[in-house]
Scaffold this motif. Structure first.
Motif, mmCIF file in Angstrom:
data_model
loop_
_atom_site.group_PDB
_atom_site.id
_atom_site.type_symbol
_atom_site.label_atom_id
_atom_site.label_comp_id
_atom_site.label_asym_id
_atom_site.label_seq_id
_atom_site.Cartn_x
_atom_site.Cartn_y
_atom_site.Cartn_z
ATOM 1 N N GLU A 123 0.838 -1.196 0.000
ATOM 2 C CA GLU A 123 0.000 0.000 0.000
ATOM 3 C C GLU A 123 0.877 1.251 0.000
ATOM 4 O O GLU A 123 1.841 1.349 0.747
ATOM 5 N N ARG A 124 0.568 2.196 -0.847
ATOM 6 C CA ARG A 124 1.319 3.453 -0.913
ATOM 7 C C ARG A 124 0.857 4.389 0.199
ATOM 8 O O ARG A 124 -0.335 4.453 0.506
ATOM 9 N N PRO A 125 1.787 5.161 0.767
ATOM 10 C CA PRO A 125 1.387 6.135 1.799
ATOM 11 C C PRO A 125 0.495 7.230 1.213
ATOM 12 O O PRO A 125 0.576 7.523 0.017
ATOM 13 N N LEU A 126 -0.307 7.818 2.066
ATOM 14 C CA LEU A 126 -1.181 8.913 1.654
ATOM 15 C C LEU A 126 -0.477 10.258 1.722
ATOM 16 O O LEU A 126 -0.885 11.211 1.069
ATOM 17 N N LEU A 127 0.568 10.317 2.553
ATOM 18 C CA LEU A 127 1.330 11.548 2.720
ATOM 19 C C LEU A 127 2.775 11.319 2.296
ATOM 20 O O LEU A 127 3.309 10.222 2.461
ATOM 21 N N ALA A 128 3.388 12.371 1.769
ATOM 22 C CA ALA A 128 4.821 12.386 1.499
ATOM 23 C C ALA A 128 5.329 13.749 1.962
ATOM 24 O O ALA A 128 4.536 14.637 2.310
ATOM 25 N N TYR A 129 6.638 13.914 1.945
ATOM 26 C CA TYR A 129 7.237 15.095 2.569
ATOM 27 C C TYR A 129 8.231 15.766 1.645
ATOM 28 O O TYR A 129 9.000 15.111 0.946
ATOM 29 N N LYS A 130 8.202 17.097 1.672
ATOM 30 C CA LYS A 130 9.127 17.919 0.897
ATOM 31 C C LYS A 130 9.909 18.792 1.867
ATOM 32 O O LYS A 130 9.319 19.418 2.758
ATOM 33 N N VAL A 131 11.215 18.822 1.702
ATOM 34 C CA VAL A 131 12.068 19.691 2.504
ATOM 35 C C VAL A 131 12.319 20.960 1.699
ATOM 36 O O VAL A 131 12.705 20.893 0.525
ATOM 37 N N LEU A 132 12.083 22.098 2.338
ATOM 38 C CA LEU A 132 12.254 23.398 1.684
ATOM 39 C C LEU A 132 13.166 24.291 2.506
ATOM 40 O O LEU A 132 13.168 24.220 3.738
ATOM 41 N N THR A 133 13.899 25.155 1.828
ATOM 42 C CA THR A 133 14.628 26.207 2.521
ATOM 43 C C THR A 133 13.621 27.259 2.985
ATOM 44 O O THR A 133 12.458 27.261 2.539
ATOM 45 N N ALA A 134 14.064 28.174 3.829
ATOM 46 C CA ALA A 134 13.166 29.225 4.310
ATOM 47 C C ALA A 134 12.611 30.051 3.146
ATOM 48 O O ALA A 134 11.419 30.371 3.114
ATOM 49 N N SER A 135 13.456 30.377 2.172
ATOM 50 C CA SER A 135 12.975 31.187 1.046
ATOM 51 C C SER A 135 11.996 30.400 0.171
ATOM 52 O O SER A 135 11.027 30.961 -0.345
ATOM 53 N N GLN A 136 12.221 29.104 0.018
ATOM 54 C CA GLN A 136 11.285 28.272 -0.749
ATOM 55 C C GLN A 136 9.951 28.150 -0.013
ATOM 56 O O GLN A 136 8.884 28.181 -0.643
ATOM 57 N N ASP B 118 20.804 25.099 7.622
ATOM 58 C CA ASP B 118 19.909 25.532 8.690
ATOM 59 C C ASP B 118 18.650 26.139 8.084
ATOM 60 O O ASP B 118 18.577 26.364 6.877
ATOM 61 N N ASP B 119 17.698 26.416 8.948
ATOM 62 C CA ASP B 119 16.463 27.092 8.553
ATOM 63 C C ASP B 119 15.725 26.341 7.448
ATOM 64 O O ASP B 119 15.286 26.908 6.457
ATOM 65 N N LEU B 120 15.604 25.019 7.651
ATOM 66 C CA LEU B 120 14.854 24.177 6.724
ATOM 67 C C LEU B 120 13.442 23.954 7.253
ATOM 68 O O LEU B 120 13.196 24.045 8.450
ATOM 69 N N HIS B 121 12.542 23.635 6.351
ATOM 70 C CA HIS B 121 11.148 23.379 6.688
ATOM 71 C C HIS B 121 10.713 22.066 6.051
ATOM 72 O O HIS B 121 11.227 21.690 4.999
ATOM 73 N N VAL B 122 9.765 21.400 6.692
ATOM 74 C CA VAL B 122 9.213 20.152 6.171
ATOM 75 C C VAL B 122 7.738 20.369 5.889
ATOM 76 O O VAL B 122 6.996 20.874 6.738
ATOM 77 N N VAL B 123 7.324 19.972 4.688
ATOM 78 C CA VAL B 123 5.929 20.102 4.263
ATOM 79 C C VAL B 123 5.346 18.698 4.105
ATOM 80 O O VAL B 123 5.919 17.873 3.385
ATOM 81 N N ALA B 124 4.232 18.435 4.784
ATOM 82 C CA ALA B 124 3.493 17.181 4.602
ATOM 83 C C ALA B 124 2.525 17.387 3.442
ATOM 84 O O ALA B 124 1.705 18.305 3.462
ATOM 85 N N THR C 203 1.958 28.280 -4.583
ATOM 86 C CA THR C 203 2.475 27.174 -5.373
ATOM 87 C C THR C 203 3.998 27.215 -5.338
ATOM 88 O O THR C 203 4.589 28.267 -5.092
ATOM 89 N N PHE C 204 4.604 26.067 -5.583
ATOM 90 C CA PHE C 204 6.066 25.968 -5.607
ATOM 91 C C PHE C 204 6.457 25.157 -6.828
ATOM 92 O O PHE C 204 6.025 24.010 -6.990
ATOM 93 N N ALA C 205 7.272 25.748 -7.694
ATOM 94 C CA ALA C 205 7.665 25.099 -8.949
ATOM 95 C C ALA C 205 8.790 24.093 -8.749
ATOM 96 O O ALA C 205 8.982 23.222 -9.595
ATOM 97 N N GLY C 206 9.509 24.204 -7.645
ATOM 98 C CA GLY C 206 10.564 23.246 -7.364
ATOM 99 C C GLY C 206 11.883 23.896 -7.009
ATOM 100 O O GLY C 206 12.157 25.033 -7.381
ATOM 101 N N ALA C 207 12.699 23.136 -6.284
ATOM 102 C CA ALA C 207 14.063 23.537 -5.957
ATOM 103 C C ALA C 207 14.914 23.367 -7.215
ATOM 104 O O ALA C 207 14.479 22.731 -8.181
ATOM 105 N N PRO C 208 16.130 23.913 -7.226
ATOM 106 C CA PRO C 208 16.971 23.756 -8.419
ATOM 107 C C PRO C 208 17.099 22.305 -8.898
ATOM 108 O O PRO C 208 16.995 22.049 -10.104
ATOM 109 N N ILE C 209 17.284 21.351 -8.001
ATOM 110 C CA ILE C 209 17.395 19.941 -8.409
ATOM 111 C C ILE C 209 16.089 19.438 -9.024
ATOM 112 O O ILE C 209 16.095 18.649 -9.969
#
Length: 117
Positions: free
Chosen positions: A3-16, A58-64, A25-31
């Motif tokens: 079974e696939r999870p319902l949630l996944a996570y994105k790590v963003l910098t403070a500016s992202q 430092d100053d990273l954020h996690v988005v569910a 909306t977020f178009a994506g990090a450089p990678i």
């Protein structure tokens, strides 16, 4: 197939993170832009992702992210160690973010998951 999870996570910098909140909306990090999709991790993959790709930052954020909101834009594809990772072939809309906050670790060093308020 498991079974696939319902949630996944994105790590963003403070500016992202600020971009996601301000623009809705977020178009994506450089990678992400280079690879053509937004990289996400499952809860089981998140700490290793942070350790490998964000070490010393430092100053990273996690988005569910609610994968159901993204529908067919989510593709599960093999990546690190042959594990399937969720990749998003679209911009990440703020309405798919069910929780987010500063990246914190528990006493064992694992990344704490953001909790919806």
């Amino acid at each position: 197939m498991s079974e696939r999870p319902l949630l996944a996570y994105k790590v963003l910098t403070a500016s992202q993170m600020a971009e996601l909140e301000a623009e809705g909306t977020f178009a994506g990090a450089p990678i992400d832009l280079t690879d053509g999709y937004i990289h996400l991790s499952t809860d089981a993959q998140l700490t290793e992702t942070v350790d490998k790709h964000f070490s010393g930052q430092d100053d990273l954020h996690v988005v569910a992210v609610d994968l159901a909101v993204l529908g067919d834009a989510v593709k599960w594809e093999p990546s690190r160690g042959g594990q399937d990772f969720p990749h998003v072939y679209a911009d990440l809309p703020l309405n798919a973010a069910v929780a987010y906050g500063p990246l914190e670790r528990d006493e064992d060093g694992r990344v704490r998951l953001p909790i919806a308020s």
